[in-house]
Design an enzyme around this catalytic site. Sequence first.
Site, short mmCIF file in Angstrom:
data_model
loop_
_atom_site.label_atom_id
_atom_site.label_comp_id
_atom_site.label_asym_id
_atom_site.label_seq_id
_atom_site.Cartn_x
_atom_site.Cartn_y
_atom_site.Cartn_z
N TYR A 89 33.79 38.01 48.08
CA TYR A 89 34.55 38.45 46.90
C TYR A 89 33.60 38.77 45.76
CZ TYR A 89 37.38 38.01 42.70
OH TYR A 89 37.95 38.23 41.47
N THR B 211 34.35 39.79 37.73
CA THR B 211 34.66 38.37 37.82
C THR B 211 33.46 37.49 37.56
OG1 THR B 211 35.26 36.64 39.41
CG2 THR B 211 34.31 38.61 40.33
#
Length: 335
Positions: free
Chosen positions: A149, A125
Site C-alpha cells: 500500500y 499517505t
Amino acid sequence: MARARESDKPAVLVTGGAGYIGSHACKALAAAGHVPVTFDNITTGWRDAVKFGPLEEGDLLDRARLDEVFDRHRPVAVMHFAALSLVGEAVREPGRYWRTNLAGSLNLVEAAVSAGCMNFVFSSTCATYGDQDGVVLDESSPQLPMNAYGRSKRAIEEMLDDFRAAHGLNTVVFRYFNVAGADPDGEIGEFHRPETHLIPLMLDAIDGGRPALTIFGTDYPTPDGTCIRDYVHVSDLADAHVKGVSWLLDGRGGRVFNLGTGSGFSVREVVAASGVVTNRAVPVEYGGRRPGDAARLVSGSTRASAELGWKPGRSTLGRMISDAWRWHRNGRYEA
Ligand code: UDP
C-alpha cells in the site's frame, strides 16, 4: 446578483468520490462553489454517498471511460482518492495493490494530461514514511514504506514528479494520517464492508454489533505498548483538499503537505476516550500485532498551516469519536 447556473460552476473530478474521504471532499467542494464529479467503480464506495454532484461510474483501469468523462465535464482539477488502502490486505495481496493503485493512477494522469486538465490533487499517505519510531514526521522525512500500500503510493508520488517535469502537471500531494469522524451534519460518514478500522470497529463493539474489539499488539515500544496514530477529522481533511484545489488554481503546485495534528493517541487511549464519549463500556480483547503496522505515526501540520492556511479545528479525539458515534447510530448506507 443572479445565482450562477450549475454549468457555470467549475467541475472537479473526484475519483473515489463515493468513498469515505472522497464523499466528504465532494461536500466541501460543493460548498466552495465547485461541481464535484464523482468517478467511482462502486466496489468499496456507495451510490448513496454521492449526494453533492453527478456520479460517473467507471474503473480507473478503463482509459476510454476516463477520456469520455474528462470530455463530458471538462474539469478544472482532479482529486484522486480512488485506491485500495488496507494495510493487512496489501501485505496479503500485493498484486492487486500495484495494479489498482499504480496502473489506475497512471491511466488517470495520462487522461488528465491529454485532456489538458493540469491541476492534480493526490491523496497519499503517512504509510509512505513507514516505521520511524519516536520521530514527528515532516514532509522531508525519509519515505520508507513497509507494505505494498505505502510503496504503491510512494511510486505514484514519484510518477507525478515525472509528469510535472515532462508535461507541467501541477500537483499537490497530501500525505495524511489516520482519518476519523464523520460529517458533522450527519449526511455522510465512514462505512466499509468489511470494516477494518479501529474507531468504527470499536463503536460496533460498544453497540453490541460484535463481541469485542481486538487490540492488535500490546508489546510495541510505546508508553502503553499499543500503536500510536495521529487522528484527523475527515471534514478537516476535506477542507485541506479544497484549499489544495485553490492553491493549484492560483497557479501554484509541486508541493507535498502532511495532514496531521501533531498529537498521537495510542489504541488504549482511543478505547478510553470512546468509553467516555459514548458513556458505555468498551469490550476489548488482546491479539497479536497486525503485520505491516508501524508503532508510531505522528505528523506536524506546520507546512499545511503556514502555506495553505489549514487548521484541523475539528480534530479533537472527543469530537471525532462523537461524530463517528452519531453516524454509527443514525447514518450508514444501504449495503
Ligand atoms: N487496530 C486495532 N484493532 C483493530 C483495528 C485497528 O488494534 O481491530 C489498531 C491498528 O493496529 C493501528 C490502529 O488501530 O495501530 C489504527 O488502525 P486502522 O486500521 O484504523 O488504521 P491504519 O493505521 O491501518 O491506517
